[in-house]
Design an enzyme around this catalytic site. Structure first.
Site, short mmCIF file in Angstrom:
data_model
loop_
_atom_site.label_atom_id
_atom_site.label_comp_id
_atom_site.label_asym_id
_atom_site.label_seq_id
_atom_site.Cartn_x
_atom_site.Cartn_y
_atom_site.Cartn_z
N GLY A 1 13.73 57.25 110.22
CA GLY A 1 13.49 56.33 111.34
C GLY A 1 12.69 56.91 112.48
CG ASN B 1 4.56 48.86 105.31
OD1 ASN B 1 5.58 49.47 105.66
ND2 ASN B 1 3.80 49.27 104.30
CG HIS C 1 0.66 53.16 103.01
ND1 HIS C 1 1.69 53.27 102.11
CD2 HIS C 1 -0.39 53.85 102.49
CE1 HIS C 1 1.28 53.98 101.07
NE2 HIS C 1 0.02 54.34 101.27
C1 GAR Z 1 6.55 57.25 107.10
O1 GAR Z 1 5.65 58.30 106.84
C2 GAR Z 1 6.00 55.94 106.60
O2 GAR Z 1 4.61 55.83 106.74
C3 GAR Z 1 6.37 56.00 105.13
O3 GAR Z 1 7.66 56.55 105.13
C4 GAR Z 1 7.82 57.40 106.26
C5 GAR Z 1 9.05 56.96 107.01
O4 GAR Z 1 9.32 57.87 108.03
N1 GAR Z 1 6.33 54.72 104.53
C6 GAR Z 1 5.93 54.52 103.29
O5 GAR Z 1 5.59 55.42 102.54
C7 GAR Z 1 5.95 53.08 102.83
N2 GAR Z 1 5.25 52.96 101.60
P1 GAR Z 1 10.28 57.48 109.22
O6 GAR Z 1 11.57 56.97 108.57
O7 GAR Z 1 10.51 58.77 109.94
O8 GAR Z 1 9.62 56.43 110.05
#
Ligand code: GAR
Length: 218
Positions: free
Chosen positions: A14, A109, A111
């Site tokens: 998060g 979203n 990415h």
């Molecule tokens: C982030 O790097 C986000 O871009 C990626 O997961 C991570 C979540 O980090 N999302 C994806 O890969 C979606 N396909 P966070 O929980 O610290 O925000």
């Protein structure tokens, strides 16, 4: 004017959720984070919600008869709280039609790659393994495809020959934290227009330079 209400969906750490919280608390974003929904009872995002007095729900697919029913249930919780923008922040599931239809062009979203390159899981590893010299991150609206919806904002991040998945992920993450609040701000100010695949942002001036496009509003 009524403040836009956000519903955040997160599955893990998060840190993007935190960057949105920080942007609200600093006054950069004039929105209300109405609700966090997570599919993971152990998500650290829950701790962040608790710390900042944000309502959270753990909704797991196991208690629903199908994936569509699961997303219908999520849509209902969001609608009940008058959420106007759904923000996926590391939500590791493919969102299904009932939620997409309930919030058409109102789900974003983030990415960790420059879409349409390297969609799906582990965008940073895919980019590093491929050997690109520039990667980055993308905020886009969510449609039924995998990371295929209209692109709102992207940041380019250089890749070093020495990079590992972890070092590149860390470099990209800093830009994720910068561009997600910008995209939300633009939406909350009614400055985003979607025409087919293309997102037009009112009031930005293309300067042909810059790493982040559109240029960050001052
Ligand atoms: C982030 O790097 C986000 O871009 C990626 O997961 C991570 C979540 O980090 N999302 C994806 O890969 C979606 N396909 P966070 O929980 O610290 O925000």
């Amino acid at each position: 004017m009524k403040r836009l209400k956000l519903g955040v969906l997160a599955s893990g750490r998060g840190s993007n959720f935190q960057s949105i919280i920080d942007s609200v608390e600093s006054g950069y974003l004039n929105v209300e984070i109405r609700l966090l929904i997570t599919d993971n009872p152990n998500a650290f995002a829950i701790e962040r919600a608790k710390k900042h007095g944000i309502e959270y729900l753990v909704i797991t697919p196991g208690t629903f008869s199908s994936k569509d029913e699961y997303f219908k249930g999520i849509a209902m919780e969001l609608k009940n709280r008058e959420v106007g923008l759904v923000v996926l922040a590391g939500f590791m599931r493919i969102v299904r039609k009932p939620l997409i239809d309930a919030f058409s062009n109102k789900i974003m979203n983030i990415h960790p790659a420059i879409l349409p390159s390297f969609p799906g899981l582990h965008g940073q590893k895919q980019a590093n393994d491929y050997g690109v010299k520039i990667s980055g991150c993308t905020v886009h609206f969510v449609d039924e495809g995998m990371d295929t919806g209209p692109i709102i904002i992207q940041a380019a991040v250089p890749v070093s020959e020495e990079d590992t998945e972890d070092t590149l992920s860390e470099r990209i993450l800093k830009y994720e934290h910068r561009i997600y609040p910008v995209a939300i701000k633009l939406f909350s100010e009614g400055r985003i227009e979607v025409a087919g695949r293309k997102v037009k942002i009112k009031g930005t001036v293309f300067n042909g330079e810059g790493i982040i496009n559109p240029p960050l509003p001052g």
